[in-house]
Design a protein around this motif. Structure first.
Motif: not given
Length: 181
Positions: A109-132
């Protein structure tokens, strides 16, 4: 019963309430039992009953609720045969095995997609944390994670030949070894 408005309302609507309940229950004794429950609830209101704007509507609402409770409790249940296996709490082995394919597909996947999935789905962080983290608004982060999930799903279907059953759950796939490093 010392509250005149309560006594008058019960006397005025008793016949109508009894007819309502008998028509829906079929058994007069069941209707009389429920009517007594309605009257008891009215009696518990005591002087507050006089403040009710429409006593007839209140009594019928209480009767409908009592009727619904009675019918819910009176449902007939069919016993299952003894040879029906009990449901078991199993993990989804196919989904667990699918994790073999995930690292390779994530790396594609692209780096942006990989970051979003890793951040929220694998690490379990919130979408608000991703936005920040990305310095964007919450709606933008939500859109980004949804698009990344769609692309991940498409890659899993293509690269690992993931198939889904009628309920949309993973039923099978072809494992792909991780890329050699």
């Amino acid at each position: 019963m010392s509250v005149p408005c309560l006594r008058a309302a019960l006397a005025a609507h008793e016949g109508e309430l009894r007819g309502f309940l008998r028509h829906r229950l079929g058994r007069p004794e069941d209707a009389d039992d429920l009517l007594q429950e309605v009257f008891i609830k009215a009696l518990r209101q005591d002087r507050r009953f006089c403040a009710i704007e429409n006593p007839r509507a209140w009594l019928f609402q209480v009767a409908r609720n009592a009727l619904a409770d009675h019918l819910r409790c009176a449902r007939k249940y069919i016993a299952l045969p003894d040879d029906v296996p009990a449901p078991t709490e199993e993990a989804h082995p196919v989904v667990d095995d699918l994790s073999q394919c995930l690292p390779r597909v994530l790396s594609e996947l692209s780096a942006a997609d990989r970051l979003a999935i890793t951040f929220c789905d694998i690490e379990g962080r919130t979408q608000q944390e991703l936005a920040d983290h990305l310095g964007i608004g919450l709606p933008g982060a939500k859109s980004r994670i949804q698009r990344a999930r769609r692309r991940l799903r498409a890659r899993l279907v293509t690269a690992c030949q993931v198939s889904f059953d009628a309920r949309g759950e993973v039923c099978c796939f072809v494992p792909r070894p991780p890329l050699a490093e």
